[in-house]
Scaffold this motif. Sequence first.
Motif, PDB file in Angstrom:
ATOM      1  N   SER A  24      86.583  13.410  24.518  1.00 43.78           N
ATOM      2  CA  SER A  24      86.072  14.660  23.948  1.00 43.78           C
ATOM      3  C   SER A  24      86.931  15.848  24.347  1.00 43.78           C
ATOM      4  CB  SER A  24      84.634  14.887  24.423  1.00 43.78           C
ATOM      5  OG  SER A  24      84.657  15.097  25.814  1.00 43.78           O
ATOM      6  N   GLY A  25      86.716  16.972  23.658  1.00 44.13           N
ATOM      7  CA  GLY A  25      87.461  18.188  23.963  1.00 44.13           C
ATOM      8  C   GLY A  25      87.133  18.712  25.345  1.00 44.13           C
ATOM      9  N   THR A  26      85.875  18.543  25.769  1.00 45.07           N
ATOM     10  CA  THR A  26      85.484  19.016  27.098  1.00 45.07           C
ATOM     11  C   THR A  26      86.319  18.341  28.179  1.00 45.07           C
ATOM     12  OG1 THR A  26      83.313  18.638  26.127  1.00 45.07           O
ATOM     13  CG2 THR A  26      83.371  19.707  28.274  1.00 45.07           C
ATOM     14  N   THR A  27      86.510  17.022  28.033  1.00 42.81           N
ATOM     15  CA  THR A  27      87.302  16.300  29.020  1.00 42.81           C
ATOM     16  C   THR A  27      88.721  16.839  29.040  1.00 42.81           C
ATOM     17  OG1 THR A  27      86.004  14.385  28.420  1.00 42.81           O
ATOM     18  CG2 THR A  27      87.892  14.008  29.852  1.00 42.81           C
ATOM     19  N   LEU A  28      89.263  17.070  27.834  1.00 42.27           N
ATOM     20  CA  LEU A  28      90.641  17.567  27.753  1.00 42.27           C
ATOM     21  C   LEU A  28      90.752  18.902  28.471  1.00 42.27           C
ATOM     22  CD1 LEU A  28      93.459  17.154  26.537  1.00 42.27           C
ATOM     23  CD2 LEU A  28      92.713  18.575  24.623  1.00 42.27           C
ATOM     24  N   ILE A  29      89.770  19.799  28.215  1.00 41.87           N
ATOM     25  CA  ILE A  29      89.786  21.097  28.880  1.00 41.87           C
ATOM     26  C   ILE A  29      89.672  20.915  30.387  1.00 41.87           C
ATOM     27  CG2 ILE A  29      88.501  23.253  29.190  1.00 41.87           C
ATOM     28  CD1 ILE A  29      89.746  23.385  26.589  1.00 41.87           C
ATOM     29  N   ASN A  30      88.801  19.994  30.807  1.00 44.15           N
ATOM     30  CA  ASN A  30      88.642  19.739  32.239  1.00 44.15           C
ATOM     31  C   ASN A  30      89.936  19.267  32.881  1.00 44.15           C
ATOM     32  OD1 ASN A  30      86.077  20.533  32.726  1.00 44.15           O
ATOM     33  ND2 ASN A  30      85.152  18.520  32.311  1.00 44.15           N
ATOM     34  N   VAL A  31      90.599  18.338  32.172  1.00 51.19           N
ATOM     35  CA  VAL A  31      91.869  17.813  32.706  1.00 51.19           C
ATOM     36  C   VAL A  31      92.875  18.948  32.850  1.00 51.19           C
ATOM     37  CG1 VAL A  31      93.866  16.401  32.114  1.00 51.19           C
ATOM     38  CG2 VAL A  31      91.573  15.456  31.883  1.00 51.19           C
ATOM     39  N   LEU A  32      92.976  19.768  31.810  1.00 45.15           N
ATOM     40  CA  LEU A  32      93.976  20.840  31.831  1.00 45.15           C
ATOM     41  C   LEU A  32      93.633  21.892  32.889  1.00 45.15           C
ATOM     42  CD1 LEU A  32      94.776  21.297  28.062  1.00 45.15           C
ATOM     43  CD2 LEU A  32      96.188  20.256  29.827  1.00 45.15           C
ATOM     44  N   LEU A  33      92.324  22.152  33.036  1.00 40.54           N
ATOM     45  CA  LEU A  33      91.880  23.111  34.042  1.00 40.54           C
ATOM     46  C   LEU A  33      92.254  22.604  35.433  1.00 40.54           C
ATOM     47  CD1 LEU A  33      90.423  25.753  33.644  1.00 40.54           C
ATOM     48  CD2 LEU A  33      88.267  24.611  34.163  1.00 40.54           C
ATOM     49  N   HIS A  34      92.005  21.324  35.623  1.00 41.15           N
ATOM     50  CA  HIS A  34      92.352  20.665  36.881  1.00 41.15           C
ATOM     51  C   HIS A  34      93.855  20.770  37.123  1.00 41.15           C
ATOM     52  CE1 HIS A  34      91.003  17.596  39.863  1.00 41.15           C
ATOM     53  NE2 HIS A  34      92.296  17.491  39.996  1.00 41.15           N
ATOM     54  N   ALA A  35      94.608  20.702  36.008  1.00 41.76           N
ATOM     55  CA  ALA A  35      96.063  20.684  36.122  1.00 41.76           C
ATOM     56  C   ALA A  35      96.656  22.075  36.282  1.00 41.76           C
ATOM     57  CB  ALA A  35      96.670  20.007  34.898  1.00 41.76           C
ATOM     58  N   SER A  36      95.830  23.146  36.103  1.00 46.56           N
ATOM     59  CA  SER A  36      96.454  24.467  36.028  1.00 46.56           C
ATOM     60  C   SER A  36      96.985  24.961  37.378  1.00 46.56           C
ATOM     61  CB  SER A  36      95.487  25.472  35.406  1.00 46.56           C
ATOM     62  OG  SER A  36      94.318  25.570  36.170  1.00 46.56           O
ATOM     63  N   VAL A  37      96.130  25.045  38.393  1.00 39.80           N
ATOM     64  CA  VAL A  37      96.598  25.535  39.694  1.00 39.80           C
ATOM     65  C   VAL A  37      97.652  24.579  40.259  1.00 39.80           C
ATOM     66  CG1 VAL A  37      95.946  26.017  42.063  1.00 39.80           C
ATOM     67  CG2 VAL A  37      94.462  26.746  40.210  1.00 39.80           C
ATOM     68  N   LEU A  38      97.332  23.276  40.191  1.00 39.59           N
ATOM     69  CA  LEU A  38      98.282  22.267  40.671  1.00 39.59           C
ATOM     70  C   LEU A  38      99.598  22.384  39.914  1.00 39.59           C
ATOM     71  CD1 LEU A  38      98.757  19.753  42.421  1.00 39.59           C
ATOM     72  CD2 LEU A  38      97.868  18.380  40.551  1.00 39.59           C
ATOM     73  N   GLY A  39      99.505  22.635  38.598  1.00 40.05           N
ATOM     74  CA  GLY A  39     100.700  22.726  37.779  1.00 40.05           C
ATOM     75  C   GLY A  39     101.589  23.889  38.178  1.00 40.05           C
ATOM     76  N   VAL A  40     100.964  25.063  38.381  1.00 43.47           N
ATOM     77  CA  VAL A  40     101.751  26.239  38.758  1.00 43.47           C
ATOM     78  C   VAL A  40     102.462  25.983  40.086  1.00 43.47           C
ATOM     79  CG1 VAL A  40     101.617  28.657  39.396  1.00 43.47           C
ATOM     80  CG2 VAL A  40     100.269  27.823  37.496  1.00 43.47           C
ATOM     81  N   LEU A  41     101.741  25.402  41.044  1.00 40.46           N
ATOM     82  CA  LEU A  41     102.371  25.090  42.334  1.00 40.46           C
ATOM     83  C   LEU A  41     103.483  24.062  42.166  1.00 40.46           C
ATOM     84  CD1 LEU A  41      99.336  24.890  44.772  1.00 40.46           C
ATOM     85  CD2 LEU A  41     101.184  26.546  44.815  1.00 40.46           C
ATOM     86  N   THR A  42     103.253  23.107  41.255  1.00 38.96           N
ATOM     87  CA  THR A  42     104.252  22.046  41.071  1.00 38.96           C
ATOM     88  C   THR A  42     105.546  22.599  40.474  1.00 38.96           C
ATOM     89  OG1 THR A  42     102.488  20.440  40.796  1.00 38.96           O
ATOM     90  CG2 THR A  42     104.655  19.789  40.028  1.00 38.96           C
ATOM     91  N   ILE A  43     105.440  23.616  39.610  1.00 39.63           N
ATOM     92  CA  ILE A  43     106.668  24.224  39.060  1.00 39.63           C
ATOM     93  C   ILE A  43     107.525  24.741  40.220  1.00 39.63           C
ATOM     94  CG2 ILE A  43     107.612  26.118  37.678  1.00 39.63           C
ATOM     95  CD1 ILE A  43     105.183  25.921  35.897  1.00 39.63           C
ATOM     96  N   GLY A  44     106.901  25.500  41.128  1.00 40.59           N
ATOM     97  CA  GLY A  44     107.644  26.028  42.280  1.00 40.59           C
ATOM     98  C   GLY A  44     108.227  24.919  43.123  1.00 40.59           C
ATOM     99  N   GLN A  45     107.408  23.895  43.379  1.00 43.39           N
ATOM    100  CA  GLN A  45     107.864  22.771  44.203  1.00 43.39           C
ATOM    101  C   GLN A  45     109.041  22.069  43.541  1.00 43.39           C
ATOM    102  OE1 GLN A  45     108.129  21.253  47.298  1.00 43.39           O
ATOM    103  NE2 GLN A  45     105.905  21.314  47.354  1.00 43.39           N
ATOM    104  N   THR A  46     108.943  21.875  42.205  1.00 38.18           N
ATOM    105  CA  THR A  46     109.997  21.167  41.488  1.00 38.18           C
ATOM    106  C   THR A  46     111.322  21.924  41.591  1.00 38.18           C
ATOM    107  OG1 THR A  46     108.354  20.338  39.955  1.00 38.18           O
ATOM    108  CG2 THR A  46     110.636  20.187  39.261  1.00 38.18           C
TER     109      THR A  46
END
Lengths: 343, 358
Positions: free
Chosen positions: A36-58
Amino acid sequence: MTKGKWLQFILDRMIWLILILVVIFFTIRIGGKFLSGTTLINVLLHASVLGVLTIGQTICLLSGNFDLSAEGIVSLLTVLAAWLMLPYREMTLAQAGGIGWELSPYIVIPLMLVLGTFIGWINGILITRLRMNNFIVTLAMQLFLRGIAYVISLGAIMPGTPKDFNWLGGGRIGAIPVSVIFTLILFLVFEFFVRYARFGRELYAVGANRDAARASGFNPEKTVTQAYMIGGFMAALAAWMLLGRLEVSVPTLGQGMTLETVASAVIGGVALSGGSGSIMGAFSGVLLLSVVDTGLNMMEVDPFWITGVRGLIILVALLLEVQKSRIRVDMLAGRAKSPVVRS
Amino acid sequence: MKKDKLYDIFLFIVDNLIWVFVVVALLVFSLISKNFFTPFNLVNILSRVAPLALLVIGQSFTLITANFDLSSESTMGFTAMVAALLLASQKNGGLGLEINPFLGILIMLLVGGAIGAFNGIFITRFGMNNFIMTVAMLMILRGATYAISPGKSVNFLPPEFDWLGGGALFRIPSGDGKFLAVPVSMFFVIVAFIVAHIVTKYTRFGRDMYAVGSNRQAAEAAGIDSKRIVTIVYIISGLCAALAGLLDAGRMDSATPRTGAGLIFPVQAAAVIGGISLFGGRGNLIGAFGGVLLWGILDTGLNIAKVSPFWIEVSRGALLLFAMFIDALKVRYLRRMALRKVLAASTIGLKDPLLQVE
């Protein structure tokens, strides 16, 4: 394309294949609810803070360095921001207010970004000018910053950040969270930046072979310091996003995220030895971790198992990565039996 | 000539700087609080840092060969949990097997050694990055520890099992009717460091370790099987972690799913403060012992001086940064001196100037 090239092509995109398999697995176990769309939003939300930090780490990893201080920066900046913005209040039940200056978010946010970048600059200077080991410098920095976060907050949580501050982390445009859009844009921007800007080429050159880069006219000290400054800046952005979402500062915020960022980058094919990998690869790693986390949560798996499963995923990703470089060497050496490639 | 002597004295001081710090810390805390320099407290410091000390020994071995072992804190927790489950009765959280304590200790060591071997083989044979490999193991083992645990601590282990970590070797009457119990773990830690020092400094294996750590290619060219050395070093690290688990479980008389969690940072810090280089090939176990002592003294001393725990955290980070700074200065100075020696030797006209460099 020859057979070897095909193999290479598939291996390079292995992570997306795994991602699809994981999604199929969860769909079978959980049912249509997972798609469902809710799951997709949840996944992306989960990925947002981690993602921003991962860009810096990368970016730090591409230059051949670890940045373990990012989670310390998140701790310090979330606490500091809440402390500067909230009205004064006596500590009760481990809840407290700020220092009482009640600074406007429009002053605090730039201050956070500048401070984060500045801490990154200090990391860079310590590592490049004083030639200290990047791993331990950033680890010590992490501990030091978290310590200061504790000293400022006295271990208390500070709830109730102002609305103007929260829009990045908590706001929504329609049904889509602002942080999700922001993170996706950041990934795209940095993908192009690292791929096409001069800085990106310097990054890969320095990470792959520092001495060779110096010999061909690059300035490795400058590039590494800049990489750390970007790392610090991204950590400040992540702090802003995280505090805005939670609306409460907790000194333990961000704890353990460093390992997750390194893990996502490695899963996405970024080499720890530097000079190889891409921002989009790292994004796929972040996605995989988020999908697994969200899926296991929906299956109501014991959280302790989730840690173990993550460890396993990292191991498998690492094995694949090693096999990949083996095959690459085999092809370069005309299929001659080659020694193991080591970082 | 005179310059050479100065250089040697400088090196000696820098190499043993940790002991200067230990003495200064002891003096300062003794002046701050009269409760610090008491036999009871001093004995207590050593038995409290005993598990940390064992982890530092294992970590020093891997660091000398230029490898990290970040999984050791989880190995410690996992082995302690395995042993406790086998030993404790069912109502105290165990499986109810209540096997022989010595068999329990043996199984612990076997599991620890096997985990080390697994790490070592994956790193040397499959070419995995040692940092990420051991981080992955750190996560897997911590998850596994929670998974096999009953979700709470497992208590009341047999006294034979507790002896090493919690037993007293002998008791000294302290005058006022009380006794000062001298813990077994204190002697065990000291003996362990002596053995480790002898192994690293006076055996062929130890010399090979240093050779692999300072330059792997050169060591391999000289006929050293670096894969074998690194694998053995990881097995030693796993065994040390199991012993740390034994000490901790014995001292607490229980194992919890969180046994050892978060220790990896103090372990790295104590080793680095004690002069073990993260670049591999440098540092010795006696220095690492000093690092462990300093860590324990600071911890206990700051606590007794009633410093806020938050400032203790800050001071730890600052101490580690400072130790790194000294290490970086040392490396710089050594390089310069080595270069100077090469130049001096070549102008005198020796046959091969490089042979003169240590």
